[in-house]
Write a protein that holds these residues in place. Sequence first.
Motif, PDB file in Angstrom:
ATOM      1  N   CYS A 251       0.974  -1.094   0.026  1.00  0.00           N
ATOM      2  CA  CYS A 251       0.187   0.027   0.077  1.00  0.00           C
ATOM      3  C   CYS A 251       1.037   1.175   0.243  1.00  0.00           C
ATOM      4  CB  CYS A 251      -0.794  -0.002   1.256  1.00  0.00           C
ATOM      5  SG  CYS A 251       0.112   0.271   2.690  1.00  0.00           S
ATOM      6  N   THR A 252       0.438   2.166  -0.543  1.00  0.00           N
ATOM      7  CA  THR A 252       1.063   3.755  -0.349  1.00  0.00           C
ATOM      8  C   THR A 252       0.804   3.804   1.209  1.00  0.00           C
ATOM      9  OG1 THR A 252       0.218   4.402  -2.388  1.00  0.00           O
ATOM     10  CG2 THR A 252       0.886   6.112  -0.705  1.00  0.00           C
ATOM     11  N   PRO A 253       2.250   4.280   1.854  1.00  0.00           N
ATOM     12  CA  PRO A 253       2.205   4.574   3.139  1.00  0.00           C
ATOM     13  C   PRO A 253       1.075   5.301   3.861  1.00  0.00           C
ATOM     14  CG  PRO A 253       4.343   4.838   2.136  1.00  0.00           C
ATOM     15  CD  PRO A 253       3.470   4.646   1.259  1.00  0.00           C
ATOM     16  N   ARG A 254       0.628   4.780   5.137  1.00  0.00           N
ATOM     17  CA  ARG A 254      -0.710   5.617   5.594  1.00  0.00           C
ATOM     18  C   ARG A 254      -0.401   6.720   5.935  1.00  0.00           C
ATOM     19  NH1 ARG A 254      -5.393   3.532   8.618  1.00  0.00           N
ATOM     20  NH2 ARG A 254      -4.883   1.362   8.153  1.00  0.00           N
ATOM     21  N   THR A 255       0.747   7.327   6.477  1.00  0.00           N
ATOM     22  CA  THR A 255       1.135   8.477   6.816  1.00  0.00           C
ATOM     23  C   THR A 255       1.015   9.531   5.625  1.00  0.00           C
ATOM     24  OG1 THR A 255       3.333   8.127   6.399  1.00  0.00           O
ATOM     25  CG2 THR A 255       2.743   8.220   8.792  1.00  0.00           C
ATOM     26  N   SER A 256       1.504   8.914   4.236  1.00  0.00           N
ATOM     27  CA  SER A 256       1.375   9.855   3.202  1.00  0.00           C
ATOM     28  C   SER A 256      -0.280   9.871   2.918  1.00  0.00           C
ATOM     29  CB  SER A 256       2.195   9.187   2.234  1.00  0.00           C
ATOM     30  OG  SER A 256       3.366   9.091   2.473  1.00  0.00           O
ATOM     31  N   GLN A 257      -0.971   8.958   2.803  1.00  0.00           N
ATOM     32  CA  GLN A 257      -2.340   9.019   2.547  1.00  0.00           C
ATOM     33  C   GLN A 257      -3.209   9.948   3.759  1.00  0.00           C
ATOM     34  OE1 GLN A 257      -4.469   5.399   1.270  1.00  0.00           O
ATOM     35  NE2 GLN A 257      -2.630   4.059   1.728  1.00  0.00           N
ATOM     36  N   VAL A 258      -2.554  10.035   4.640  1.00  0.00           N
ATOM     37  CA  VAL A 258      -2.944  11.034   5.916  1.00  0.00           C
ATOM     38  C   VAL A 258      -2.915  12.426   5.341  1.00  0.00           C
ATOM     39  CG1 VAL A 258      -3.015  11.945   7.982  1.00  0.00           C
ATOM     40  CG2 VAL A 258      -3.123   9.401   7.685  1.00  0.00           C
ATOM     41  N   ALA A 259      -1.664  12.456   4.852  1.00  0.00           N
ATOM     42  CA  ALA A 259      -1.327  13.924   4.173  1.00  0.00           C
ATOM     43  C   ALA A 259      -2.039  14.069   3.036  1.00  0.00           C
ATOM     44  CB  ALA A 259      -0.013  13.920   3.840  1.00  0.00           C
ATOM     45  N   ALA A 260      -2.203  13.311   2.010  1.00  0.00           N
ATOM     46  CA  ALA A 260      -3.185  13.384   0.821  1.00  0.00           C
ATOM     47  C   ALA A 260      -4.578  13.821   1.137  1.00  0.00           C
ATOM     48  CB  ALA A 260      -2.982  12.329  -0.151  1.00  0.00           C
TER      49      ALA A 260
END
Length: 371
Positions: A251-260
């Motif tokens: 998966c795309t890192p969860r932290t990066s998805q939170v940022a997105a």
Amino acid sequence: MSILSAGIPDAASLAWGLPSFQTPAPIRAAVSHALEADPKIGMYALPGGLPELLAAVAAEHERRTGMRVDPNRRVVISAGNMEGLQILMQAIINPGDEVIVTDPGFVSHISQIKFSGGVPVFWKMDEAGGWDLDIDALPRLIGPRTKAIVLVTPSNPTGAILSETSLRAAADIARERGILVILDDPYSPFVFDEPQRFFNLATMPELSENLAYLFTFSKAYAMSGWRAAYMVLPEAIRAEVVKIHDLTMICTPRTSQVAALAALTTEPLHLAQFRSVLARRRDLICERLDRVAHVFDYVRPKGAYYVFPRIVAAFENDVQFAHDLLNHAHVTVTPGSAFGPSGSAHVRMAYCVEDDVINLAFDRIEAHFGR
């Protein structure tokens, strides 16, 4: 060139398309809060993406294009458009299949096609016409193994904005032949001249089953290091892309998805400033290019943050020119031939760097070549 440049401590680098801006404060704040408050922040997400982010992407896509998509059947969250393009290529290409790329076009697209077992077919762009598409040439490039056409507008490396007329014509040809159009969109928020004339192919309802649309947060939100992007795909392709994404990185890192997610759910107040700064830097680099007309000739870019000047000074080839410029003048540019056969005798310059870097680079170019 960026790797070579790193070995010269005082190099003035115009090679890498890395915006000088900081990730906007609301995005950083949302991630900071999640790091403290979300017990799942360090865990995997589902391969397709966080449900709340998928829903936000579908809403954003409808806002920008007027097209409503099912977030669970059409959307994938990728680790930047680079990873998105790579897994898409692996999903659609069998060995020997052909993919049409603009010439010049983004260097990594060419490599990704080859890496996936495909063959890049170069579609020469019209430099005299402002680097627009040559529609008359397109049908001759299509063969029985053509799988896709890759388009970027505003363009990397030329900064050109492809005209609505040429884009619609290319889309019609692709749809008639059953060919996928891949629209890689890092730069649409950065259109400097007549923004109302910018046309997004994703607004065409008749193209929805023949279009893969990829948007990255890297440029518009100064999130290049976060590695976050989204893809809106035909449903059948989406299912295969998710499998490859899972095999590639789960998966795309969860932290990066939170940022997105924060990027899509807060007002993008920073964009006006980003555009203003980049427009000023475009004017600056064009002004400096005008002062070395004995070294470079160029087409004024209309978007993104690149200019693609032709070398008119004496030179052996564009690769040697770029190496000599780095070694003797300590200025870093990217050889144009990396972007396709038509890029030969050009270099790419990125003006997303600080004004002082642009001025230093051209002070050194003027000193190296004379005025």
